[in-house]
Design an enzyme around this catalytic site. Structure first.
Site, PDB file in Angstrom:
ATOM      1  N   HIS A 219       0.858  -1.186   0.000  1.00 16.87           N
ATOM      2  CA  HIS A 219       0.000   0.000   0.000  1.00 16.87           C
ATOM      3  C   HIS A 219       0.894   1.236   0.000  1.00 16.87           C
ATOM      4  O   HIS A 219       1.936   1.267   0.664  1.00 16.87           O
ATOM      5  CB  HIS A 219      -0.884  -0.042   1.248  1.00 16.87           C
ATOM      6  CG  HIS A 219      -1.847   1.090   1.381  1.00 16.87           C
ATOM      7  ND1 HIS A 219      -1.461   2.349   1.808  1.00 16.87           N
ATOM      8  CD2 HIS A 219      -3.188   1.161   1.157  1.00 16.87           C
ATOM      9  CE1 HIS A 219      -2.527   3.143   1.837  1.00 16.87           C
ATOM     10  NE2 HIS A 219      -3.582   2.451   1.453  1.00 16.87           N
ATOM     11  N   ARG A 261      -2.781   1.263  -4.434  1.00 14.76           N
ATOM     12  CA  ARG A 261      -2.522  -0.171  -4.497  1.00 14.76           C
ATOM     13  C   ARG A 261      -2.750  -0.648  -5.927  1.00 14.76           C
ATOM     14  O   ARG A 261      -3.370   0.040  -6.732  1.00 14.76           O
ATOM     15  CB  ARG A 261      -3.467  -0.941  -3.550  1.00 14.76           C
ATOM     16  CG  ARG A 261      -3.204  -0.717  -2.083  1.00 14.76           C
ATOM     17  CD  ARG A 261      -4.234  -1.458  -1.230  1.00 14.76           C
ATOM     18  NE  ARG A 261      -5.528  -0.782  -1.243  1.00 14.76           N
ATOM     19  CZ  ARG A 261      -6.675  -1.360  -0.883  1.00 14.76           C
ATOM     20  NH1 ARG A 261      -6.691  -2.624  -0.520  1.00 14.76           N
ATOM     21  NH2 ARG A 261      -7.803  -0.675  -0.902  1.00 14.76           N
ATOM     22  N   LYS A 264      -6.220  -0.272  -8.107  1.00 14.56           N
ATOM     23  CA  LYS A 264      -7.087   0.681  -7.425  1.00 14.56           C
ATOM     24  C   LYS A 264      -7.149   1.979  -8.220  1.00 14.56           C
ATOM     25  O   LYS A 264      -6.369   2.213  -9.148  1.00 14.56           O
ATOM     26  CB  LYS A 264      -6.588   0.933  -6.000  1.00 14.56           C
ATOM     27  CG  LYS A 264      -6.685  -0.293  -5.099  1.00 14.56           C
ATOM     28  CD  LYS A 264      -8.124  -0.732  -4.896  1.00 14.56           C
ATOM     29  CE  LYS A 264      -8.219  -1.926  -3.966  1.00 14.56           C
ATOM     30  NZ  LYS A 264      -9.612  -2.365  -3.764  1.00 14.56           N
ATOM     31  N   ASP A 267      -5.751   8.607  -6.902  1.00 12.99           N
ATOM     32  CA  ASP A 267      -6.156   9.425  -5.753  1.00 12.99           C
ATOM     33  C   ASP A 267      -5.060  10.460  -5.525  1.00 12.99           C
ATOM     34  O   ASP A 267      -3.890  10.110  -5.401  1.00 12.99           O
ATOM     35  CB  ASP A 267      -6.330   8.532  -4.519  1.00 12.99           C
ATOM     36  CG  ASP A 267      -6.865   9.284  -3.298  1.00 12.99           C
ATOM     37  OD1 ASP A 267      -6.610  10.494  -3.173  1.00 12.99           O
ATOM     38  OD2 ASP A 267      -7.524   8.649  -2.451  1.00 12.99           O
ATOM     39  N   CYS A 269      -4.089  12.124  -3.019  1.00 11.51           N
ATOM     40  CA  CYS A 269      -3.270  12.087  -1.801  1.00 11.51           C
ATOM     41  C   CYS A 269      -1.993  11.294  -2.017  1.00 11.51           C
ATOM     42  O   CYS A 269      -0.975  11.543  -1.361  1.00 11.51           O
ATOM     43  CB  CYS A 269      -4.060  11.529  -0.613  1.00 11.51           C
ATOM     44  SG  CYS A 269      -4.335   9.752  -0.635  1.00 11.51           S
ATOM     45  N   TYR A 270      -2.028  10.345  -2.976  1.00  9.51           N
ATOM     46  CA  TYR A 270      -0.831   9.547  -3.245  1.00  9.51           C
ATOM     47  C   TYR A 270       0.214  10.319  -4.037  1.00  9.51           C
ATOM     48  O   TYR A 270       1.307   9.814  -4.286  1.00  9.51           O
ATOM     49  CB  TYR A 270      -1.213   8.241  -3.943  1.00  9.51           C
ATOM     50  CG  TYR A 270      -2.029   7.345  -3.031  1.00  9.51           C
ATOM     51  CD1 TYR A 270      -1.450   6.776  -1.905  1.00  9.51           C
ATOM     52  CD2 TYR A 270      -3.379   7.118  -3.269  1.00  9.51           C
ATOM     53  CE1 TYR A 270      -2.194   5.987  -1.045  1.00  9.51           C
ATOM     54  CE2 TYR A 270      -4.131   6.333  -2.406  1.00  9.51           C
ATOM     55  CZ  TYR A 270      -3.531   5.776  -1.294  1.00  9.51           C
ATOM     56  OH  TYR A 270      -4.269   5.003  -0.438  1.00  9.51           O
ATOM     57  N   ASP A 359      -9.872  14.365  -4.167  1.00 13.24           N
ATOM     58  CA  ASP A 359      -9.302  13.067  -4.510  1.00 13.24           C
ATOM     59  C   ASP A 359      -9.171  12.913  -6.027  1.00 13.24           C
ATOM     60  O   ASP A 359      -8.099  12.643  -6.566  1.00 13.24           O
ATOM     61  CB  ASP A 359     -10.218  12.009  -3.876  1.00 13.24           C
ATOM     62  CG  ASP A 359     -10.065  10.601  -4.405  1.00 13.24           C
ATOM     63  OD1 ASP A 359      -9.299  10.370  -5.334  1.00 13.24           O
ATOM     64  OD2 ASP A 359     -10.743   9.710  -3.865  1.00 13.24           O
ATOM     65  N   ASP A 366     -11.456  18.523   0.398  1.00 10.94           N
ATOM     66  CA  ASP A 366     -11.324  18.337   1.841  1.00 10.94           C
ATOM     67  C   ASP A 366      -9.907  18.719   2.250  1.00 10.94           C
ATOM     68  O   ASP A 366      -9.026  18.889   1.404  1.00 10.94           O
ATOM     69  CB  ASP A 366     -11.669  16.900   2.267  1.00 10.94           C
ATOM     70  CG  ASP A 366     -10.767  15.858   1.626  1.00 10.94           C
ATOM     71  OD1 ASP A 366      -9.565  15.827   1.957  1.00 10.94           O
ATOM     72  OD2 ASP A 366     -11.260  15.075   0.794  1.00 10.94           O
ATOM     73  N   HIS A 369      -6.923  15.985   1.492  1.00 14.24           N
ATOM     74  CA  HIS A 369      -6.411  15.962   0.122  1.00 14.24           C
ATOM     75  C   HIS A 369      -5.753  17.282  -0.261  1.00 14.24           C
ATOM     76  O   HIS A 369      -4.844  17.297  -1.104  1.00 14.24           O
ATOM     77  CB  HIS A 369      -7.532  15.591  -0.854  1.00 14.24           C
ATOM     78  CG  HIS A 369      -7.893  14.143  -0.821  1.00 14.24           C
ATOM     79  ND1 HIS A 369      -8.902  13.646  -0.023  1.00 14.24           N
ATOM     80  CD2 HIS A 369      -7.350  13.071  -1.453  1.00 14.24           C
ATOM     81  CE1 HIS A 369      -8.982  12.334  -0.177  1.00 14.24           C
ATOM     82  NE2 HIS A 369      -8.048  11.950  -1.036  1.00 14.24           N
TER      83      HIS A 369
END
Length: 429
Positions: A219, A261, A264, A267, A269-270, A359, A366, A369
């Site tokens: 992850h 991952r 997936k 996103d 945040c990654y 995201d 938010d 993020h």
């Protein structure tokens, strides 16, 4: 077997196609615009981001009550985002943050999610990073380091890793938050480090990434946490860095952003959790070369530059100097991922023009993020800089050069200037 059943798309496939369609629609629209309109779309909406962040720091809507146990995180996410933008908050707001976080500090060490709440490693990490981001003697001296140390010792499991709270779960996140806090506060010692590396090593999977616990799936968040922890405890050469690089490189997808991952969705945040791994790997290219050329033994000597600066497990080193030495060491290689593509995803797909980050297209903005999208954007902008004093070239910053953010320390994710202030303060305390 029914051939028609095998051709039916899975839920995962349908979700992926939908996201790709939304993202590529935005890219197609962007490509069709004249140059001036493209430049406007790529502009970081600083003023709107600041309005959004300051509003949240002053007062949150009733819907945020579900995050009652995460209030130090909200302080950190908002303050760090503001500082990345090169801005600061008025002294009264800073004082309010310091006073509030002091009330979250447990008499026996550590910080809870709110006043009177149980101390927790995650909120301790968030509170310490928030106080470092505020900076200044009042903020930094509010941290009771002796009690924090005792809290960390209580959270350490006899087998080596850490628990998130009393009787809580053991995972890689707990190891990172504990070791990061201890390192930045200048209280890291051999007792805290003992056998942590064995646990992190047991979490590296066949894919190359790192899972939250042994036997789980690799992850992005846990990979960053595990890798950063191994750097801070001076055992990074025990990891399979070649496998880690291979895994994280394939997490940047067609949308230009990162997924957390395998299989997936993208996103934002990654942008930090995965993109930040590359900022760490850039300092260990020599170990990567050794692992690719020779059977991995996990051993080394004290002859090359990275080992002399205290970034190799076989060399005696002051554990509390590793974070400082790391940022002073020049990157050994250029950016290892498509930095401009990631900046494009953040600015065109994650940015809400009214302020804040989301995201992915279709999601709401938010503070979480916003924090990690901007952290990732900063990492992108400085990814080709040879050392800490080298400003990025205009060609390395997507959009106008006014998009340039403050530089972060990639291990702790605090603005570098704030890290230096804290490092000096706690070294003298």
């Amino acid at each position: 077997m029914d051939s028609s059943a095998s051709s039916t798309p899975t839920v995962t496939e349908r979700d992926q196609w939908m996201v790709e369609h939304q993202v590529f629609q935005m890219y197609d629209f962007f490509v069709g615009l004249p140059p001036k309109a493209q430049s406007a779309m790529l502009e970081l909406q600083r003023e709107n981001h600041m309005k959004y962040l300051i509003k949240g720091l002053k007062r949150l809507e009733p819907s945020f009550s579900v995050l009652d146990a995460n209030r130090p995180w909200l302080c950190y996410w908002i303050l760090h985002a503001i500082t990345l933008l090169g801005e600061c908050v008025e002294p009264e707001l800073e004082d309010n943050v310091v006073e509030f976080l002091s009330r979250c500090q447990d008499p026996n060490g550590g910080y809870g999610g709110g006043p009177g709440q149980m101390p927790h490693l995650a909120t301790t990490y968030a509170a310490v990073n928030a106080l470092i981001t505020v900076g200044g003697e009042r903020s930094l001296s509010s941290i009771n380091r002796e009690n924090v140390y005792m809290f960390l010792r209580r959270m350490k499991d006899p087998s080596g890793p850490f628990r998130m709270h009393d009787a809580g779960e053991i995972d890689v996140r707990a190891c990172y938050t504990a070791i990061s806090v201890a390192s930045v506060l200048n209280i890291l010692d051999n007792e805290l480090v003992q056998n942590v590396g064995d646990y992190i090593l047991s979490c590296q999977t066949y894919e190359g990434g790192i899972a939250g616990e042994p036997g789980a799936e690799a992850h992005g968040g846990y990979t960053f946490c595990g890798f950063a922890t191994m750097i801070l405890i001076n055992e990074v050469n025990r990891l399979d860095l070649a496998g880690l690089l291979d895994w994280v490189a394939f997490r940047q997808g067609r949308e230009c952003g990162f997924q957390g991952r395998t299989n997936k969705l993208v996103d934002s945040c990654y942008s930090f959790w995965q993109g930040g791994v590359f900022a760490l790997l850039q300092r260990f290219h020599s170990i990567l070369d050794e692992q690719l050329a020779l059977p991995h033994s996990g051993e080394g000597d004290c002859t090359n530059d990275s080992q002399k600066t205290g970034l190799n497990a076989s060399c005696p080193v002051n554990l509390n100097s590793i974070g400082y030495n790391f940022i002073k060491q020049p990157a050994e290689t250029a950016s290892l991922f498509n930095s401009l593509a990631l900046q494009q995803y953040i600015l065109l797909c994650a940015q809400d023009i009214a302020g804040g980050m989301r995201d992915k297209p279709g999601k709401g903005r938010d503070y979480y993020h916003t924090c990690y999208s901007l952290s990732g954007l900063s990492g992108c902008q400085y990814s080709s800089a040879k050392d800490e004093d080298s400003p990025p070239l205009p060609s390395e910053v997507m959009g106008p050069y006014s998009n340039l953010l403050e530089r972060i320390h990639p291990i702790f994710n605090v603005v570098l200037e704030k890290y230096y202030e804290a490092h000096e303060f706690f070294a003298m305390s």
